[in-house]
Write a protein that holds these residues in place. Structure first.
Motif, PDB file in Angstrom:
ATOM      1  N   ALA A 171      95.464  56.977 137.921  1.00  0.00           N
ATOM      2  CA  ALA A 171      94.612  55.804 137.713  1.00  0.00           C
ATOM      3  C   ALA A 171      93.178  56.217 137.370  1.00  0.00           C
ATOM      4  O   ALA A 171      92.535  55.594 136.513  1.00  0.00           O
ATOM      5  N   GLU A 172      92.685  57.293 138.015  1.00  0.00           N
ATOM      6  CA  GLU A 172      91.340  57.786 137.700  1.00  0.00           C
ATOM      7  C   GLU A 172      91.243  58.219 136.243  1.00  0.00           C
ATOM      8  O   GLU A 172      90.256  57.918 135.558  1.00  0.00           O
ATOM      9  N   ILE A 173      92.240  58.965 135.787  1.00  0.00           N
ATOM     10  CA  ILE A 173      92.222  59.435 134.400  1.00  0.00           C
ATOM     11  C   ILE A 173      92.239  58.254 133.441  1.00  0.00           C
ATOM     12  O   ILE A 173      91.404  58.164 132.537  1.00  0.00           O
ATOM     13  N   VAL A 174      93.176  57.336 133.632  1.00  0.00           N
ATOM     14  CA  VAL A 174      93.323  56.220 132.694  1.00  0.00           C
ATOM     15  C   VAL A 174      92.072  55.349 132.696  1.00  0.00           C
ATOM     16  O   VAL A 174      91.526  55.037 131.630  1.00  0.00           O
ATOM     17  N   LEU A 198      94.040  64.570 123.937  1.00  0.00           N
ATOM     18  CA  LEU A 198      92.662  65.046 123.827  1.00  0.00           C
ATOM     19  C   LEU A 198      91.703  64.225 124.680  1.00  0.00           C
ATOM     20  O   LEU A 198      90.807  64.775 125.327  1.00  0.00           O
ATOM     21  N   ARG A 199      91.894  62.922 124.717  1.00  0.00           N
ATOM     22  CA  ARG A 199      91.020  62.074 125.518  1.00  0.00           C
ATOM     23  C   ARG A 199      91.172  62.350 127.008  1.00  0.00           C
ATOM     24  O   ARG A 199      90.180  62.435 127.734  1.00  0.00           O
ATOM     25  N   CYS A 200      92.405  62.489 127.466  1.00  0.00           N
ATOM     26  CA  CYS A 200      92.622  62.785 128.889  1.00  0.00           C
ATOM     27  C   CYS A 200      92.019  64.137 129.256  1.00  0.00           C
ATOM     28  O   CYS A 200      91.313  64.257 130.263  1.00  0.00           O
ATOM     29  N   GLY A 201      92.290  65.146 128.447  1.00  0.00           N
ATOM     30  CA  GLY A 201      91.746  66.469 128.722  1.00  0.00           C
ATOM     31  C   GLY A 201      90.230  66.497 128.687  1.00  0.00           C
ATOM     32  O   GLY A 201      89.583  67.095 129.556  1.00  0.00           O
ATOM     33  N   ALA A 202      89.643  65.845 127.693  1.00  0.00           N
ATOM     34  CA  ALA A 202      88.183  65.802 127.591  1.00  0.00           C
ATOM     35  C   ALA A 202      87.579  65.075 128.790  1.00  0.00           C
ATOM     36  O   ALA A 202      86.556  65.511 129.335  1.00  0.00           O
ATOM     37  N   TRP A 203      88.209  63.987 129.221  1.00  0.00           N
ATOM     38  CA  TRP A 203      87.687  63.264 130.390  1.00  0.00           C
ATOM     39  C   TRP A 203      87.665  64.172 131.615  1.00  0.00           C
ATOM     40  O   TRP A 203      86.668  64.227 132.328  1.00  0.00           O
ATOM     41  N   GLU A 204      88.764  64.889 131.842  1.00  0.00           N
ATOM     42  CA  GLU A 204      88.794  65.781 133.011  1.00  0.00           C
ATOM     43  C   GLU A 204      87.727  66.866 132.900  1.00  0.00           C
ATOM     44  O   GLU A 204      87.070  67.188 133.891  1.00  0.00           O
ATOM     45  N   LEU A 205      87.564  67.424 131.716  1.00  0.00           N
ATOM     46  CA  LEU A 205      86.540  68.453 131.540  1.00  0.00           C
ATOM     47  C   LEU A 205      85.143  67.897 131.783  1.00  0.00           C
ATOM     48  O   LEU A 205      84.293  68.575 132.354  1.00  0.00           O
ATOM     49  N   MET A 206      84.910  66.668 131.354  1.00  0.00           N
ATOM     50  CA  MET A 206      83.590  66.060 131.470  1.00  0.00           C
ATOM     51  C   MET A 206      83.311  65.512 132.873  1.00  0.00           C
ATOM     52  O   MET A 206      82.185  65.617 133.361  1.00  0.00           O
ATOM     53  N   GLU A 242      90.295  76.141 132.880  1.00  0.00           N
ATOM     54  CA  GLU A 242      91.547  76.747 132.433  1.00  0.00           C
ATOM     55  C   GLU A 242      92.740  75.887 132.818  1.00  0.00           C
ATOM     56  O   GLU A 242      93.698  75.771 132.063  1.00  0.00           O
ATOM     57  N   ILE A 243      92.679  75.290 134.000  1.00  0.00           N
ATOM     58  CA  ILE A 243      93.772  74.427 134.465  1.00  0.00           C
ATOM     59  C   ILE A 243      93.874  73.212 133.552  1.00  0.00           C
ATOM     60  O   ILE A 243      94.957  72.857 133.083  1.00  0.00           O
ATOM     61  N   VAL A 244      92.749  72.567 133.301  1.00  0.00           N
ATOM     62  CA  VAL A 244      92.746  71.366 132.457  1.00  0.00           C
ATOM     63  C   VAL A 244      93.308  71.699 131.077  1.00  0.00           C
ATOM     64  O   VAL A 244      94.219  71.024 130.586  1.00  0.00           O
ATOM     65  N   ILE A 245      92.776  72.722 130.461  1.00  0.00           N
ATOM     66  CA  ILE A 245      93.208  73.077 129.104  1.00  0.00           C
ATOM     67  C   ILE A 245      94.684  73.452 129.099  1.00  0.00           C
ATOM     68  O   ILE A 245      95.459  72.952 128.271  1.00  0.00           O
ATOM     69  N   ASP A 246      95.104  74.307 130.026  1.00  0.00           N
ATOM     70  CA  ASP A 246      96.505  74.731 130.073  1.00  0.00           C
ATOM     71  C   ASP A 246      97.456  73.554 130.266  1.00  0.00           C
ATOM     72  O   ASP A 246      98.509  73.492 129.624  1.00  0.00           O
ATOM     73  N   GLU A 247      97.109  72.641 131.151  1.00  0.00           N
ATOM     74  CA  GLU A 247      97.984  71.496 131.417  1.00  0.00           C
ATOM     75  C   GLU A 247      98.190  70.662 130.147  1.00  0.00           C
ATOM     76  O   GLU A 247      99.316  70.293 129.817  1.00  0.00           O
ATOM     77  N   TYR A 248      97.101  70.353 129.444  1.00  0.00           N
ATOM     78  CA  TYR A 248      97.222  69.510 128.260  1.00  0.00           C
ATOM     79  C   TYR A 248      97.847  70.256 127.078  1.00  0.00           C
ATOM     80  O   TYR A 248      98.528  69.643 126.255  1.00  0.00           O
ATOM     81  N   VAL A 249      97.669  71.559 127.013  1.00  0.00           N
ATOM     82  CA  VAL A 249      98.363  72.350 125.986  1.00  0.00           C
ATOM     83  C   VAL A 249      99.865  72.306 126.262  1.00  0.00           C
ATOM     84  O   VAL A 249     100.669  72.116 125.338  1.00  0.00           O
TER      85      VAL A 249
END
Length: 179
Positions: free
Chosen positions: A88-91, A126-134, A142-149
């Motif tokens: 829910a946080e991500i969305v 890309l939006r989900c990954g960018a949100w987590e990074l930001m 590395e976790i964020v990028i690896d998960e979305y890859v």
């Protein structure tokens, strides 16, 4: 970019993600918690895709996932327990911060590409990954990028997975320069 491939099954996607998870770990989380976050990330991508294609609102989609999709049988398999709060946080976060997220992602696209030209699933990744990074600096980049890859690999060919890796790595360098 090619069309997204339909994964063989939800179970095969989750199995693929579990194998990739074995190679990395968020140190503060148990194995079960990491798995629940992985499922939440997959669901968030699906939710954003659904919102874009069906024009449904954020709270409607979150409620649908919480009430009907999590802990339900899909294709005869029990869907692994998801971290519903993380989902829910991500969305909500992506919807609330979409303008800034899109700006960050667009800065990492080739000059002749527009975000709107990308496949809807790829945009959601890309939006989900960018949100987590930001917005979640305590989660290692590395976790964020690896998960979305790994999620990209579940739906696309290797080229798109490499694209997601490069774009999110660039966003990470922009928003987390000291990491």
């Amino acid at each position: 970019m090619s069309e997204p491939a339909s994964p063989n099954s939800i179970a095969s996607v989750l199995e693929q993600l579990a194998e990739a998870e074995a190679a990395r770990a968020e140190p503060q989380l148990t194995s079960r918690q990491r798995r629940a976050r992985t499922v939440a990330r997959l669901a968030a991508v699906q939710a954003l895709y659904q919102m874009e294609l069906a024009g449904e609102g954020v709270e409607t989609v979150i409620s649908e996932f919480e009430n009907h999709r999590f802990d339900a049988q899909i294709e005869g398999e029990m869907l692994a327990e998801a971290d519903e709060d993380w989902f829910a946080e991500i969305v909500r976060g992506v919807v609330t911060s979409q303008r800034g997220i899109d700006t960050a992602v667009k800065a990492r696209l080739a000059s002749n590409w527009r975000l709107e030209r990308l496949d809807a699933t790829l945009r959601a990744l890309l939006r989900c990954g960018a949100w987590e990074l930001m917005e979640r600096p305590k989660v290692p980049r590395e976790i964020v990028i690896d998960e979305y890859v790994e999620l990209a690999k579940a739906f696309f060919d290797e080229a798109e997975a490499k694209f997601v890796n490069a774009a999110l790595d660039g966003v990470a360098r922009d928003v987390r320069p000291k990491d």
